[in-house]
Design an enzyme around this catalytic site. Structure first.
Site, PDB file in Angstrom:
ATOM      1  N   GLY A 319      -4.779  -4.024   2.834  1.00  0.00           N
ATOM      2  CA  GLY A 319      -3.941  -2.845   2.394  1.00  0.00           C
ATOM      3  C   GLY A 319      -4.446  -2.099   0.876  1.00  0.00           C
ATOM      4  O   GLY A 319      -5.333  -1.539   1.286  1.00  0.00           O
ATOM      5  N   SER A 320      -3.485  -1.514  -0.066  1.00  0.00           N
ATOM      6  CA  SER A 320      -3.624  -1.260  -0.995  1.00  0.00           C
ATOM      7  C   SER A 320      -5.015  -1.466  -2.094  1.00  0.00           C
ATOM      8  O   SER A 320      -5.607  -0.682  -2.813  1.00  0.00           O
ATOM      9  CB  SER A 320      -2.182  -0.817  -2.047  1.00  0.00           C
ATOM     10  OG  SER A 320      -1.349  -0.524  -0.991  1.00  0.00           O
ATOM     11  N   THR A 321      -5.759  -2.048  -1.616  1.00  0.00           N
ATOM     12  CA  THR A 321      -6.915  -2.381  -2.112  1.00  0.00           C
ATOM     13  C   THR A 321      -7.955  -1.773  -2.036  1.00  0.00           C
ATOM     14  O   THR A 321      -8.945  -1.048  -2.338  1.00  0.00           O
ATOM     15  CB  THR A 321      -7.267  -4.038  -2.327  1.00  0.00           C
ATOM     16  OG1 THR A 321      -7.390  -4.037  -1.378  1.00  0.00           O
ATOM     17  CG2 THR A 321      -6.381  -5.273  -3.081  1.00  0.00           C
TER      18      THR A 321
END
Lengths: 621, 387
Positions: A319-321
């Site tokens: 995801g956004s990581t």
């Protein structure tokens, strides 16, 4: 007189003949004796040695496993067994009757014992029951006079005093099964010998085992040991000190609670893994004892996979990581400059497909730092489109994603960083431009383990050095443990400028109002953390759903909820630790994962401060 | 003054001797050899008990002392007494054998013992001696011409076959063979023509297939195992294999007194009885074995010397018969433990632990000694009673 003279002569003649015959027989005896005792003497001498000497293996004590502070995590426990020697029992039935008054003895056990007693030589001790409690031992000892032929024997068995705590790193031992690859270690032949089947018990099995000793015993014709001729003590197994801090491990496990989750905390400079927790966990003692069918079924079919170490074997969409990696790749490629802005109106379009940002109304005009702070998807769609995913994947590999980290634990998965070549090979399809966008926000094909995310964060925080994580404090060879050399990690080949920019973005996430993890920031002076939230979607949201309103996680079945992720390093000003938290189907990264990471990181740093203070105090004293 | 005509020689023509004179005549060398052999036995039994006089060595010593007493007593008794009572003894032996057959104590799977309350006796042991005395008496009065007549040989042949059949029935193959062979030796010494032996042997060989049917299973098994002992080293061939290992591992000089591993660790079965030679050989090696064999040969030679010096045919036959029986004992036993002949229950004379054998052997040597003491005593056709 009758012809006595004739008879006498005849007698003498015949006596001579008879004596000659006897002489021949005596010669045959001597020849035979010579043959046996001279010609064949060596062969028979050898056979006689084989007859009388029997080798017995002595199992060495298995090496202990300790945490970084020396707390025992795996020990060898005395295993009290009660044995019966039927030879010394006037009546086996009587003895067993008396014994069953003292300890519980099932019909099944009794049948087994009587059967074994018939089969074995009468002096061979037969195990009546294992794993006696101390109380049971005492009761048997007190009643010893009434229990002819009963012996108490002490063996060693593996015991994990902390039960499920750290079980995934420890692994477990159990009996050698046919499928285990053998190491030609004679110890494996010992009845009841246990080998490491998972975790460090498996990976450092040979060192933990030690070397078996031998005892040459003189046995008589029925196999009874008469005396020991020679004894060679084996080498006990190497004691294994881990990098884990048990107190932090315990704290982390508690903090994760009942979630199906994983957390990894590591030292960004040395690679030492300080916390690696995966929940739910299991009790490794059960494997040593032998699992019942029900226990095994429960463990293996539980959807939350208690046996799996999710920190290294669980793969999740980052995801956004993942956005730091995309940003670095773009900065390195010169595809963007930090000041350039992208206008986010809540979605972007490629061809005639709409790509949505998580924030319905959009972020407006954002530069790199603001895009990271608000985790703007549209910005990163654009960035990924500009740089191309092959380049992103290549940088991702260097940051530790898509390749095994090389940690000293078995069953590490490598996750996945897709590119064109991979897709053509694995799926036989060309890469769609839209996939660049989807993967650019860490969805799509991208998969990473929590450990990989912690390593990625560590490499961002340590200035781009390719730190490799490990759980054994020392370098372990098959028979020794030597201190690790000072780490000298190679570079990721990423400029400090890009890393500094990305760290600045992460700082904004946690420490600037409006950052997605601002509510999960650390206020304490010098312990600030910088992080990045991630929420990985596991289902496809349809157009119709978007129109009627995206369902809240609470309304979905567990299996369809989002994964909550958070990665961080701390302290912000002088990074030392990195953390990755993944809560499987836990919901949003900022609401679920970030607070967990904050609490653990705070605890990690407090403990580190206490340790340093302690050392200072000692140094002064 | 008239004096009675003096006898020609006090040595040659006497029919009576005083017991003092007889004691003076005892052949102490013979007793020394017997003692030497028995002492080897005591030592070996001591070692077999792992350095203890109990349970075997002491008892064996007591029996030996008793045996020597019996031997001297037997030796002093007039040889003519034994001749006179030979047939009677034979009859008693037959009765005892039948009695054993009817109500014998079961021992070692064979009916061999009879319990008289104070002592257990083995009638077959008595029969060995009775047989020799009987045949010696039968052939004592026979001239060379008599012996040449086949009809003359039929009664003694029946006398032999009756007890042999009874002993076989017990079943005790070893003793039956021993009685048969020592009887054969007496027939031979009495002057029976060699071709007659050949004829008998041929008949015997022809009877083997028939006899095989009468053998017990364990006897058949023993013969088969003897042919191929390695086939079943842990089963029935175990004894022979282990015995060969123990003996062979002794080597030239042995493992030393009390250091036998095979017998000490019970790999060797029956180490104090039938397989005692193996134990001895393991501890003393080839040289020890040859020493013991030398003693036996020396004893045999003494027996021959006594037989040859005897004036009476009865004495000669008895001395040689006993000597041959003794020889057969140690030959069969040693050949058996070395794997030369099948395993049959024959003890090593004077060494194997066992009371009856010790007593009956020394009784036998008492007869030889008697033949020595009465070597110059001429005995008439009918035991000197009608002369």
């Amino acid at each position: 007189m009758y012809h006595d003279n004739d008879r006498s002569k005849l007698f003498s003649r015949r006596a001579l003949l008879l004596a000659g015959g006897k002489g021949t027989l005596i010669s045959a005896l001597i020849a035979r004796m010579y043959y046996l005792q001279v010609v064949e003497a060596d062969r028979y001498a050898m056979l006689s040695e084989e007859n009388r000497v029997s080798m017995r293996l002595l199992a060495p004590p298995r090496g202990l496993i300790l945490d970084r502070g020396g707390i025992a995590m795996a020990v060898n426990q005395h295993n009290y067994r009660v044995l019966v020697v039927s030879e010394q029992a006037p009546s086996l039935d009587y003895t067993l009757d008396a014994l069953s008054q003292i300890i519980s003895l099932g019909e099944h056990d009794r049948a087994r014992i009587t059967k074994e007693a018939r089969r074995r030589r009468s002096f061979v001790p037969i195990t009546v029951r294992e794993n006696l409690s101390w109380e049971e031992v005492a009761r048997i000892e007190v009643n010893a006079p009434d229990l002819p032929g009963v012996l108490i024997d002490v063996g060693q068995s593996r015991f994990y005093p902390l039960e499920s705590l750290g079980a995934h790193i420890l692994g477990y031992v159990s009996a050698v099964s046919e499928n285990d690859q053998t190491n030609n270690d004679p110890l494996e032949e010992l009845p009841g010998f246990r080998i490491g089947k998972a975790g460090v018990e498996k990976i450092y099995d040979m060192a933990l085992r030690g070397r078996g000793g031998t005892s040459q015993e003189e046995v008589n014709a029925v196999g009874r040991v008469m005396r020991e001729l020679e004894r060679r003590e084996g080498e006990p197994g190497v004691d294994l000190a881990l990098t884990l801090d048990l107190r932090l491990q315990e704290y982390a496990a508690q903090r994760l609670g009942d979630e199906s989750a994983a957390v990894v905390v590591m030292d960004i400079h040395t690679g030492e893994v300080i916390v690696m927790a995966s929940t739910p966990s299991f009790d490794p003692n059960a494997f040593n004892r032998g699992l019942t069918h029900e226990e095994w079924k429960e463990l293996s079919t539980n959807p939350r996979a208690p046996l799996q170490n999710k920190a290294i074997s669980g793969t999740f969409a980052p995801g956004s990581t993942f956005k730091m990696v995309v940003a670095i790749a773009a900065l390195e490629a010169g595809a963007i400059s930090p000041e350039q802005t992208v206008l986010c109106r809540g979605h972007t379009e490629l061809g005639n497909i709409k790509f949505h940002c998580w924030k319905k109304g959009g972020h407006g005009s954002v530069d790199l730092i603001n895009a990271m702070k608000g985790s703007c998807d549209v910005y990163f769609y654009e960035v990924a489109r500009r740089v191309g995913f092959d380049k992103v994947a290549e940088v991702a590999n260097r940051m530790g994603l898509g390749v095994p980290t090389g940690i000293d634990l078995p069953n590490e998965r490598s996750g996945l960083m897709p590119n064109r070549a991979w897709k053509r090979k694995a799926l036989g399809q060309p890469w769609h431009p839209g996939e660049t966008l989807i993967n650019g926000i860490g969805q799509g094909y991208c998969l990473a383990t929590p450990l990989q995310l912690a390593v990625m964060t560590a490499r961002i925080a340590n200035g781009g050095r390719q730190v490799v994580p490990h759980v054994a404090r020392d370098l372990i060879t098959d028979k020794d443990a030597v201190p690790r050399p000072a780490p000298n990690w190679p570079s990721c080949g990423v400029s400090q400028r890009s890393l500094t920019l990305v760290r600045k973005g992460m700082n904004a996430v946690s420490n600037e109002p409006g950052g997605t993890a601002y509510r999960a920031r650390i206020d304490q002076e010098g312990m600030w953390l910088s992080g990045k939230t991630g929420t990985a979607q596991v289902r496809r949201i349809t157009m119709r759903e978007r129109e009627t309103g995206v369902k809240k996680n609470d309304e979905l079945p567990w299996k369809e909820r989002d994964h909550a992720l958070f990665v961080a390093y701390a302290p912000e000003d002088a990074p030392r630790f990195s953390i990755a938290v993944v809560v499987e189907h836990g919901g949003g990264g900022s609401a679920v994962a970030a607070p967990i990471a904050r609490d653990i990181m705070l605890e990690v740093q407090k403990r580190e401060r206490a340790r340093v203070a302690e050392m200072d105090r000692k140094g002064q004293g | 003054m008239l004096r009675p005509t003096p006898r020609l020689s006090s040595r040659l023509n006497r029919t009576e001797m005083g017991w003092r004179e007889k004691i003076w005549q005892i052949n102490w060398s013979l007793i020394a050899i017997l003692t030497a052999i028995s002492s080897v036995g005591f030592l070996t039994l001591y070692s077999a008990a792992k350095g203890s006089l109990e349970p075997w060595a002491v008892k064996q010593m007591i029996r030996f002392a008793m045996g020597i007493g019996i031997m001297i007593a037997v030796a002093i008794v007039d040889l003519r007494f034994w001749m006179r009572h030979a047939y009677g003894l034979y009859a008693i032996s037959i009765i005892l054998l039948v009695a054993v057959e009817l109500k014998g104590t079961i021992g070692m799977g064979a009916q061999r013992w009879i319990d008289l309350g104070f002592i257990q006796i083995q009638p077959s042991e008595i029969m060995k001696i009775a047989m020799i005395l009987t045949l010696s008496r039968y052939f004592h009065g026979a001239s060379v011409q008599d012996v040449g007549r086949p009809t003359f040989l039929i009664p003694p042949l029946l006398l032999v076959l009756l007890p042999v059949a009874l002993v076989m029935k017990q079943p005790d193959l070893g003793t039956a063979m021993m009685v048969l062979m020592s009887s054969g030796a007496i027939f031979f010494m009495a002057g029976v023509r060699l071709w007659k032996f050949g004829l008998l042997l041929a008949a015997g060989l022809g009877a083997i297939p028939v006899a095989w049917q009468f053998l017990h299973d364990y006897q058949k098994k023993r013969v088969i195992i003897f042919m191929n002992p390695d086939q079943d080293p842990l089963g029935a061939g175990y004894h022979i294999t282990q015995s060969k290992i123990a003996l062979g591992s002794g080597g030239l000089f042995g493992k030393g007194f009390m250091n036998g591993t095979q017998s000490g660790l019970n790999f060797l079965p029956e180490k104090q009885t039938d397989f005692i030679f193996t134990m001895y050989g393991e501890e003393w090696g080839l040289f020890g074995g040859l020493f013991l064999l030398g003693l036996y040969v020396l004893l045999t030679a003494f027996g021959y010397a006594i037989a040859l010096r005897c004036r009476s045919q009865f004495g000669r036959l008895v001395a040689l018969g006993i000597t041959t029986t003794f020889f057969l004992y140690f030959f069969i036993n040693t050949a058996m433990v070395m794997g030369l002949v099948p395993v049959v229950g024959v003890p090593l004379p004077l060494i194997s632990y066992g009371g009856t054998a010790m007593l009956s052997l020394l009784f036998g040597w008492g007869l030889v000694m008697s033949a020595y003491i009465h070597r110059d005593l001429p005995i008439g056709r009918r035991g000197g009673l009608d002369d």
